[in-house]
Design a protein around this motif. Structure first.
Motif, PDB file in Angstrom:
ATOM      1  N   CYS A  45      -4.442   7.148  -8.305  1.00  0.00           N
ATOM      2  CA  CYS A  45      -5.236   5.935  -8.067  1.00  0.00           C
ATOM      3  C   CYS A  45      -5.176   5.515  -6.606  1.00  0.00           C
ATOM      4  CB  CYS A  45      -4.724   4.792  -8.942  1.00  0.00           C
ATOM      5  SG  CYS A  45      -5.131   4.948 -10.695  1.00  0.00           S
ATOM      6  N   ILE A  46      -3.985   5.546  -6.034  1.00  0.00           N
ATOM      7  CA  ILE A  46      -3.813   5.127  -4.638  1.00  0.00           C
ATOM      8  C   ILE A  46      -4.566   6.069  -3.699  1.00  0.00           C
ATOM      9  CG2 ILE A  46      -2.110   4.832  -2.789  1.00  0.00           C
ATOM     10  CD1 ILE A  46      -0.154   3.897  -5.009  1.00  0.00           C
ATOM     11  N   THR A  78      -2.886  -1.362  -5.599  1.00  0.00           N
ATOM     12  CA  THR A  78      -1.895  -1.743  -6.601  1.00  0.00           C
ATOM     13  C   THR A  78      -1.911  -3.264  -6.737  1.00  0.00           C
ATOM     14  OG1 THR A  78      -0.096  -2.032  -5.023  1.00  0.00           O
ATOM     15  CG2 THR A  78      -0.443   0.198  -5.901  1.00  0.00           C
ATOM     16  N   LYS A  79      -1.244  -3.784  -7.770  1.00  0.00           N
ATOM     17  CA  LYS A  79      -1.154  -5.242  -7.919  1.00  0.00           C
ATOM     18  C   LYS A  79      -0.500  -5.863  -6.695  1.00  0.00           C
ATOM     19  CE  LYS A  79      -0.991  -5.726 -12.957  1.00  0.00           C
ATOM     20  NZ  LYS A  79      -0.195  -6.209 -14.100  1.00  0.00           N
ATOM     21  N   GLY A  80       0.578  -5.210  -6.232  1.00  0.00           N
ATOM     22  CA  GLY A  80       1.280  -5.739  -5.069  1.00  0.00           C
ATOM     23  C   GLY A  80       0.392  -5.804  -3.848  1.00  0.00           C
ATOM     24  N   MET A  81      -0.406  -4.744  -3.626  1.00  0.00           N
ATOM     25  CA  MET A  81      -1.334  -4.720  -2.490  1.00  0.00           C
ATOM     26  C   MET A  81      -2.377  -5.819  -2.621  1.00  0.00           C
ATOM     27  SD  MET A  81      -2.066  -0.631  -2.168  1.00  0.00           S
ATOM     28  CE  MET A  81      -0.783   0.556  -1.737  1.00  0.00           C
ATOM     29  N   LEU A  84      -1.433   6.114 -19.123  1.00  0.00           N
ATOM     30  CA  LEU A  84      -0.147   6.496 -19.718  1.00  0.00           C
ATOM     31  C   LEU A  84      -0.167   6.289 -21.225  1.00  0.00           C
ATOM     32  CD1 LEU A  84       2.714   7.518 -19.225  1.00  0.00           C
ATOM     33  CD2 LEU A  84       3.442   5.142 -18.938  1.00  0.00           C
ATOM     34  N   ILE A  85      -0.781   5.209 -21.672  1.00  0.00           N
ATOM     35  CA  ILE A  85      -0.921   4.973 -23.116  1.00  0.00           C
ATOM     36  C   ILE A  85      -1.723   6.113 -23.748  1.00  0.00           C
ATOM     37  CG2 ILE A  85      -2.076   3.493 -24.814  1.00  0.00           C
ATOM     38  CD1 ILE A  85      -1.174   1.119 -22.981  1.00  0.00           C
ATOM     39  N   VAL A 123      -2.752  -1.151 -13.609  1.00  0.00           N
ATOM     40  CA  VAL A 123      -3.366  -1.274 -14.933  1.00  0.00           C
ATOM     41  C   VAL A 123      -4.019   0.042 -15.345  1.00  0.00           C
ATOM     42  CG1 VAL A 123      -5.173  -2.441 -16.255  1.00  0.00           C
ATOM     43  CG2 VAL A 123      -3.684  -3.759 -14.743  1.00  0.00           C
ATOM     44  N   ILE A 124      -4.717   0.678 -14.409  1.00  0.00           N
ATOM     45  CA  ILE A 124      -5.362   1.959 -14.715  1.00  0.00           C
ATOM     46  C   ILE A 124      -4.304   3.002 -15.084  1.00  0.00           C
ATOM     47  CG2 ILE A 124      -6.705   3.864 -13.744  1.00  0.00           C
ATOM     48  CD1 ILE A 124      -8.173   1.728 -12.038  1.00  0.00           C
TER      49      ILE A 124
END
Length: 243
Positions: free
Chosen positions: A66-67, A73-76, A161-162, A155-156
């Motif tokens: 993703c990155i 990311t959420k943090g970003m 992963l799920i 989230v993606i």
């Protein structure tokens, strides 16, 4: 195989029926094909330590992919908007940042304690409860900004992963009693391709199974301490259309 949960679906399929009758003193056996609802039990295997380790690696791979694609990311995202003062209030920003720090610290402590002595395991369980409470508080805070956060790398990667858990740890048991993987393939990628093929082909078993399976796995993934009774309640809620 240790099972975490299971549920049964019914698939309308063609089966052979054999009838025997007496005619003119002779026994006649007639076999015909008819369509009927056949039960299929879906089983989700209790993840082993190796499964858990593989899952952690898979999550890292998903995050990295993703990155590389430029997904924040959420943090970003938090930093980007907090720097410009656009998304969070100053108080919300400080609160969320503190929770991220606390979560990381608690996760490290939990990993260090979970396989220790009885006393350490008890402390690990207490940390797990606090983790769940903190995660819920974060979800409540982030719900205001849900649309933005839904498209973050975190989230993606979690959603993928799920899917990884569903594809790798789901099994089926039909009337013959034999338990087989729900998806064919020796590794994740072939299994994932098989899942996509079944989806495109509108396979009856896939259509009857996957949404429910993904809901159960998501419930387990985010709650971690779900019991068989919890899964039964969730199944009842699904049947009643509450989800």
């Amino acid at each position: 195989m240790k099972e975490l949960f299971d549920f049964t679906v019914k698939i309308n399929k063609e089966v052979e029926k054999t009838e025997t009758r007496e005619e003119d003193g002779k026994t006649i056996t007639v076999t015909s094909k008819v369509k009927e609802d056949v039960p299929v039990r879906i089983i989700f295997k209790q993840p082993s330590r190796r499964d858990t380790e593989d899952a952690e690696i898979q999550f890292s791979i998903e995050m990295s992919n993703c990155i590389k694609k430029g997904i924040l990311t959420k943090g970003m995202l938090v930093k980007k908007y907090s720097d410009t003062g656009g998304i969070f209030s100053e108080d919300d920003d400080k609160r969320l940042t503190a929770m991220y720090i606390d979560m990381a610290k608690m996760q490290r402590e939990y990993v260090a304690l979970e396989n220790g002595s009885a006393e350490q395991k008890e402390r690990a369980n207490a940390i797990l409860e606090k983790l769940a409470a903190t995660r819920k508080e974060m979800v409540d805070l982030e719900s205001t900004y849900l649309n933005l956060f839904n498209n973050t790398a975190d989230v993606i990667a979690q959603n993928n992963l799920i899917r990884w858990f569903c594809v790798n740890l789901a099994y089926k048991q039909e009337e013959n009693g034999k338990i087989e993987p729900l998806f064919n393939g020796s590794t994740y990628e072939p299994k994932l391709d098989n899942m996509r093929d079944l989806d495109e082909a509108e396979d009856p078993l896939y259509q009857a199974t996957f949404r429910k399976l993904a809901t159960f796995v998501s419930f387990w993934y985010y709650s971690k301490n779900a019991t068989k009774e919890d899964f039964k309640k969730l199944e009842k809620d699904l049947e009643e259309g509450k989800y």
